[in-house]
Design an enzyme around this catalytic site. Structure first.
Site, PDB file in Angstrom:
ATOM      1  N   ASP A  21       0.867  -1.183   0.000  1.00  0.00           N
ATOM      2  CA  ASP A  21       0.000   0.000   0.000  1.00  0.00           C
ATOM      3  C   ASP A  21       0.906   1.235   0.000  1.00  0.00           C
ATOM      4  OD1 ASP A  21      -3.256   0.170   1.432  1.00  0.00           O
ATOM      5  OD2 ASP A  21      -2.184   1.782   0.384  1.00  0.00           O
ATOM      6  N   ASP A  52      -2.672   4.873  -2.459  1.00  0.00           N
ATOM      7  CA  ASP A  52      -3.709   5.462  -1.603  1.00  0.00           C
ATOM      8  C   ASP A  52      -4.110   6.863  -2.093  1.00  0.00           C
ATOM      9  OD1 ASP A  52      -5.183   5.203   0.933  1.00  0.00           O
ATOM     10  OD2 ASP A  52      -3.985   6.934   1.541  1.00  0.00           O
ATOM     11  N   GLU A  59      -6.196   4.094  -5.875  1.00  0.00           N
ATOM     12  CA  GLU A  59      -7.498   4.430  -5.301  1.00  0.00           C
ATOM     13  C   GLU A  59      -7.809   5.852  -5.750  1.00  0.00           C
ATOM     14  OE1 GLU A  59      -7.752   5.715  -1.306  1.00  0.00           O
ATOM     15  OE2 GLU A  59      -9.645   4.730  -0.952  1.00  0.00           O
ATOM     16  N   HIS A  65     -11.402  -2.296   3.418  1.00  0.00           N
ATOM     17  CA  HIS A  65     -11.255  -1.950   4.830  1.00  0.00           C
ATOM     18  C   HIS A  65     -11.940  -0.630   5.188  1.00  0.00           C
ATOM     19  CE1 HIS A  65      -8.303   0.327   2.683  1.00  0.00           C
ATOM     20  NE2 HIS A  65      -8.068   1.047   3.745  1.00  0.00           N
ATOM     21  N   ASP A  66     -12.470   0.062   4.161  1.00  0.00           N
ATOM     22  CA  ASP A  66     -13.160   1.344   4.405  1.00  0.00           C
ATOM     23  C   ASP A  66     -14.666   1.225   4.244  1.00  0.00           C
ATOM     24  OD1 ASP A  66     -10.628   3.153   2.537  1.00  0.00           O
ATOM     25  OD2 ASP A  66     -10.743   2.674   4.677  1.00  0.00           O
TER      26      ASP A  66
HETATM   27  O1  TEU Z   1      -9.186   6.203   1.813  1.00  0.00           O
HETATM   28  C1  TEU Z   1      -9.471   7.352   1.104  1.00  0.00           C
HETATM   29  C2  TEU Z   1     -10.945   7.725   1.086  1.00  0.00           C
HETATM   30  O2  TEU Z   1     -11.325   8.694   0.509  1.00  0.00           O
HETATM   31  C3  TEU Z   1     -12.008   7.003   1.789  1.00  0.00           C
HETATM   32  O3  TEU Z   1     -12.003   5.687   1.404  1.00  0.00           O
HETATM   33  C4  TEU Z   1     -11.815   7.303   3.251  1.00  0.00           C
HETATM   34  O4  TEU Z   1     -11.453   6.137   3.920  1.00  0.00           O
HETATM   35  C5  TEU Z   1     -13.070   7.800   3.909  1.00  0.00           C
HETATM   36  O5  TEU Z   1     -13.934   6.698   4.047  1.00  0.00           O
HETATM   37  C6  TEU Z   1     -13.750   8.935   3.167  1.00  0.00           C
HETATM   38  O6  TEU Z   1     -15.093   9.012   3.582  1.00  0.00           O
HETATM   39  C7  TEU Z   1      -7.790   5.900   1.877  1.00  0.00           C
HETATM   40  C8  TEU Z   1      -7.616   4.656   2.721  1.00  0.00           C
HETATM   41  O7  TEU Z   1      -8.276   3.564   2.081  1.00  0.00           O
HETATM   42  C9  TEU Z   1      -8.208   4.950   4.080  1.00  0.00           C
HETATM   43  O8  TEU Z   1      -8.201   3.783   4.905  1.00  0.00           O
HETATM   44  C10 TEU Z   1      -7.404   6.055   4.726  1.00  0.00           C
HETATM   45  O9  TEU Z   1      -8.007   6.420   5.954  1.00  0.00           O
HETATM   46  C11 TEU Z   1      -7.348   7.286   3.820  1.00  0.00           C
HETATM   47  O10 TEU Z   1      -7.073   6.979   2.453  1.00  0.00           O
HETATM   48  C12 TEU Z   1      -6.236   8.207   4.272  1.00  0.00           C
HETATM   49  O11 TEU Z   1      -5.000   7.589   4.024  1.00  0.00           O
END
Ligand code: TEU
Ligand code: CA
Length: 538
Positions: free
Chosen positions: A96, A197, A249, A318-319
């Site tokens: 990542d 990311d 992403e 994971h989000d």
């Molecule tokens: O996530 C970026 C992102 O915009 C979303 O997925 C975020 O987690 C949030 O839910 C917005 O509502 C990435 C990673 O996947 C996330 O785990 C991190 O917290 C974020 O970036 C910051 O690095």
């Protein structure tokens, strides 16, 4: 060699996958102990969420040293062993790459506070608006504003995420060189590429206040700007030195914006992970949930399948909350879990399977703050509390949307702590692990897990599924049907996303159904998925 067009990529959130030393935290030796399991499932690559040194303000997405391993997860020797042991089983490792921001514990930030430091402008620093106010009116991804006053440097710094995650300033060319070195460090260790990311917000064109009044004011100053594309083309040159893979992403992108990031001729990313299909059960922002709209979901998937040179498909990560019951059904848990597996593994593109999805893990019923770890959920709970939102409504919103839904420990067995740890888990194990766990499902040929393993094998053996074309056939409020075709061979998928029987005009030789069947007459049972062949596989 485009191996990533053939592989199923499995995402591991290390903290919650397998603990090996009883401290209640998943770790790298734990992952190594499960590599045979992952090989049996039939995955081709692992995307490892961050395992770098981090104070864990955002569980590793706040990196304080990109070249050392967080001791909670193990040592660099463990990481090198994981890469070696995985490759021995034909499994690639993707790291990542978190380069929009670093932890405020990173030495670049700590030393960057000192006047004259070589890291003085590795981040966005500002004195403010001149009369004690914030530099601008931007808001952050985790709610609230995105400037923090640093008492040592007596200036504000920008953080689009948590205040412990300071945004890197790519106007300083030294920052990009640092990032290229970090990539080479890991590519030299044998990783096969990176999941990048929030990669489409790296370049901020100005710190001027925003005219937007919607969520995320300031977005127009950093979303998918040309400056970011220039950076991605430079990172691609490093990746090409190693023939490495990159999936980015990408937030708030349409198909055409995504094509600009990963189109074949763009020489930027190989693929993107995007969000439009994840917005079919919300108003405006993800915390304002609405009833899932299958037709909008199908129409979105069709558009993305048709407009990109190459896609990724994911239903969980994971989000995101778990896909059952979000896209499936608690009542038809097994049937809908198998139906979603057909969707994930038969659309055109690289499937991303998230840990626990293969056994139908569901969300957690959060009711109090001590059950919640996620920084975003805690911020939102504080904001909603300050807005005097009643506790019942607040907890319903958090329970439906919190990222912690996907971060409860993997349920390996019905034993203590789901077989995840012999200690006290860092986050509570879902109470349903007696019913939902790998050990039981591995013994059961009719389980969701057995179905995923079979579908991964089917996909691996089918050129049609891995490389065939995509053609939409039906997209109603209930039924999604589409065909994959290659060199005269075709497979047709028909999915009933509802608790009621449905009809379809599609016919063919029955290849698979999640119901016991001998043939197919056009009637679909509740949450039935069928795969029909034309001279296809049996
Ligand atoms: O996530 C970026 C992102 O915009 C979303 O997925 C975020 O987690 C949030 O839910 C917005 O509502 C990435 C990673 O996947 C996330 O785990 C991190 O917290 C974020 O970036 C910051 O690095
Ligand atoms: Ca551990």
């Amino acid at each position: 060699m485009e191996w990533w067009k053939d592989a199923v990529i499995y995402q591991i959130y290390p903290r919650s996958f397998q603990d090996s030393n009883g401290d209640g935290i998943g770790d790298i030796p734990g992952i190594i102990s499960r590599l045979d399991y992952l090989a049996e499932l039939g995955i081709g690559a692992l995307w490892l969420c961050p395992v770098y040194q981090s104070p864990n303000a955002d569980n590793g997405y706040d990196v304080s040293d990109y070249r050392t391993i967080n001791p909670e997860y193990g040592t660099m020797a463990d990481m090198e062993r994981l890469i070696r042991e995985a490759r021995r089983r034909g499994i690639r490792i993707i790291m990542d790459l978190v380069i929009n921001h670093t932890s405020t514990e990173h030495h670049w930030f700590r030393w960057g506070r000192e006047k004259g430091s070589p890291y003085g402008d590795y981040y966005y620093w500002s004195r403010g608006d001149g009369d004690g106010g914030l530099p601008n009116n931007w808001t952050g991804f985790f709610g609230g504003d995105c400037w923090e006053f640093d008492v040592e440097r007596c200036e504000y710094y920008l953080h689009l995420f948590g205040k412990e995650q300071a945004d890197l300033n790519y106007h300083n060319p030294a920052v990009l060189e640092e990032v290229k070195d970090i990539m080479r460090f890991w590519l030299d260790k044998g990783v096969a590429g990176f999941r990048c990311d929030v990669i489409n917000i790296l370049w901020k064109d100005s710190l001027a206040s925003s005219k937007r009044r919607a969520a995320l004011t300031g977005l127009e100053h950093y979303l998918s700007l040309e400056g970011t594309h220039k950076i991605l083309r430079q990172l691609r040159q490093v990746l090409d030195e190693y023939d490495a893979f990159s999936v980015g992403e990408a937030v708030f992108v349409t198909p055409s914006m995504a094509q600009d990031l990963c189109g074949r001729d763009r020489r930027e990313l190989d693929a993107v992970l995007t969000f439009e299909h994840m917005e079919c059960d919300q108003y405006l922002v993800k915390w304002l949930k609405r009833k899932f709209r299958p037709k909008a979901f199908f129409d979105c998937l069709i558009q993305w399948q048709q407009e990109l040179d190459w896609n990724t498909i994911y239903l969980e990560n994971h989000d995101q909350p778990r896909s059952i019951p979000r896209f499936g059904s608690r009542k038809y848990w097994k049937k809908s879990g198998k139906l979603l597996a057909v969707l994930l593994l038969t659309l055109r593109g690289t499937p991303f399977l998230y840990q626990g999805e293969e056994i139908g893990m569901t969300g957690f019923d959060f009711t109090r703050i001590r059950q919640v770890n996620d920084v975003e959920s805690r911020n939102v709970n504080r904001i909603l509390t300050n807005l005097h939102v009643p506790a019942k409504l607040r907890w319903r919103m958090i329970a439906r949307t919190s990222r912690d839904n996907a971060r409860t420990p993997f349920q390996w067995s019905s034993g203590p702590q789901g077989g995840f740890t012999t200690g006290r888990p860092w986050l509570g194990v879902n109470h349903n692990c007696a019913k939902v766990n790998l050990a039981d499902q591995r013994q059961d040929p009719d389980s969701i897990w057995s179905w995923y393993r079979d579908l991964c094998a089917l996909r691996k053996s089918s050129d049609v599924l891995r490389r065939g074309s995509f053609q939409p056939l039906e997209a109603t409020k209930q039924v999604f049907a589409y065909r994959r075709e290659l060199e005269g061979e075709s497979l047709t998928m028909v999915l009933n996303f509802s608790d009621k029987p449905a009809q379809t005009g599609e016919r063919g030789q029955l290849v698979r159904s999640n119901y016991p069947r001998r043939g197919f007459d056009g009637t679909l049972q509740p949450w039935e998925a069928v795969i029909l062949g034309e001279g296809g596989l049996t």
